[in-house]
Design a protein around this motif. Structure first.
Motif, PDB file in Angstrom:
ATOM      1  N   ASP A  17      -5.022  -3.618  -4.273  1.00 48.10           N
ATOM      2  CA  ASP A  17      -4.070  -4.466  -3.556  1.00 48.10           C
ATOM      3  C   ASP A  17      -3.664  -5.738  -4.290  1.00 48.10           C
ATOM      4  OD1 ASP A  17      -3.925  -2.798  -1.386  1.00 48.10           O
ATOM      5  OD2 ASP A  17      -5.490  -3.821  -0.261  1.00 48.10           O
ATOM      6  N   GLU A  59       2.379  -8.006   1.028  1.00 50.46           N
ATOM      7  CA  GLU A  59       2.857  -7.562   2.335  1.00 50.46           C
ATOM      8  C   GLU A  59       3.476  -8.741   3.061  1.00 50.46           C
ATOM      9  OE1 GLU A  59       0.278  -4.930   4.600  1.00 50.46           O
ATOM     10  OE2 GLU A  59      -1.048  -4.866   2.862  1.00 50.46           O
ATOM     11  N   ILE A 108       2.905   4.528  -0.557  1.00 50.36           N
ATOM     12  CA  ILE A 108       2.229   3.231  -0.596  1.00 50.36           C
ATOM     13  C   ILE A 108       0.718   3.425  -0.571  1.00 50.36           C
ATOM     14  CG2 ILE A 108       1.811   1.105   0.716  1.00 50.36           C
ATOM     15  CD1 ILE A 108       4.801   1.327   1.572  1.00 50.36           C
ATOM     16  N   ARG A 109       0.257   4.299   0.295  1.00 47.10           N
ATOM     17  CA  ARG A 109      -1.186   4.565   0.389  1.00 47.10           C
ATOM     18  C   ARG A 109      -1.726   5.089  -0.946  1.00 47.10           C
ATOM     19  NH1 ARG A 109      -1.132   7.867   4.554  1.00 47.10           N
ATOM     20  NH2 ARG A 109      -0.969   6.132   5.959  1.00 47.10           N
ATOM     21  N   GLY A 110      -0.988   5.985  -1.591  1.00 48.28           N
ATOM     22  CA  GLY A 110      -1.416   6.522  -2.874  1.00 48.28           C
ATOM     23  C   GLY A 110      -1.486   5.464  -3.962  1.00 48.28           C
ATOM     24  N   ARG A 157      -1.931   2.261  -3.481  1.00 48.17           N
ATOM     25  CA  ARG A 157      -3.068   1.386  -3.149  1.00 48.17           C
ATOM     26  C   ARG A 157      -4.387   1.997  -3.598  1.00 48.17           C
ATOM     27  NH1 ARG A 157      -1.118  -0.950   2.212  1.00 48.17           N
ATOM     28  NH2 ARG A 157      -0.888  -3.102   1.594  1.00 48.17           N
ATOM     29  N   GLU A 158      -4.553   3.283  -3.342  1.00 47.66           N
ATOM     30  CA  GLU A 158      -5.797   3.949  -3.734  1.00 47.66           C
ATOM     31  C   GLU A 158      -5.981   3.922  -5.246  1.00 47.66           C
ATOM     32  OE1 GLU A 158      -5.611   7.850  -2.015  1.00 47.66           O
ATOM     33  OE2 GLU A 158      -5.894   7.084   0.032  1.00 47.66           O
ATOM     34  N   ALA A 197       5.232   5.659   3.521  1.00 51.15           N
ATOM     35  CA  ALA A 197       3.875   5.206   3.843  1.00 51.15           C
ATOM     36  C   ALA A 197       2.833   5.949   3.006  1.00 51.15           C
ATOM     37  CB  ALA A 197       3.585   5.375   5.329  1.00 51.15           C
ATOM     38  N   GLU A 198       3.045   7.224   2.792  1.00 52.58           N
ATOM     39  CA  GLU A 198       2.123   8.005   1.961  1.00 52.58           C
ATOM     40  C   GLU A 198       2.167   7.546   0.511  1.00 52.58           C
ATOM     41  OE1 GLU A 198      -0.224  10.262   2.721  1.00 52.58           O
ATOM     42  OE2 GLU A 198       0.221   9.720   4.792  1.00 52.58           O
TER      43      GLU A 198
END
Length: 108
Positions: free
Chosen positions: A30, A35, A21-23, A25-26, A18-19
């Protein structure tokens, strides 16, 4: 690897996905992150993220239909992989653990 293709050199720690993926995305947004989930209104069988697919693929009705079929197949494959792990975890003797029907071609 080949030009334009990358491979993760270090295995992520458990539950760190999850981390990651978040990185991503930032850093990249997107636009190329698709998804998906398979399930009903009150439950989810499987959900995931596919990097490199446009997030708006479902706007094309043919792509949407194809994705629905393929993602249901992917969800069933995922469950077929998970089932032996669950069975092994519950078994007192791993050498005598039964083989789940879903892992050898059975369907739901």
């Amino acid at each position: 690897m080949e030009r334009g293709k990358y491979r993760l050199k270090v295995a992520p720690k458990p539950f760190q996905v999850a981390e990651l993926i978040r990185g991503i995305r930032e850093k990249y947004g997107d636009k190329m992150i698709y998804e998906w989930r398979v399930g009903g209104h009150l439950w989810t069988l499987v959900e995931g993220i596919i990097f490199g697919l446009p997030h708006n693929m479902e706007e094309n009705p043919v792509y949407k239909a194809v994705l629905e079929v393929l993602l249901i197949r992917l969800a069933n494959i995922f469950n077929a992989i998970v089932e032996p792990g669950i069975t092994a975890k519950m078994s007192k003797d791993i050498k005598k653990a039964p083989i789940p029907y879903t892992a050898v071609g059975g369907s739901y």
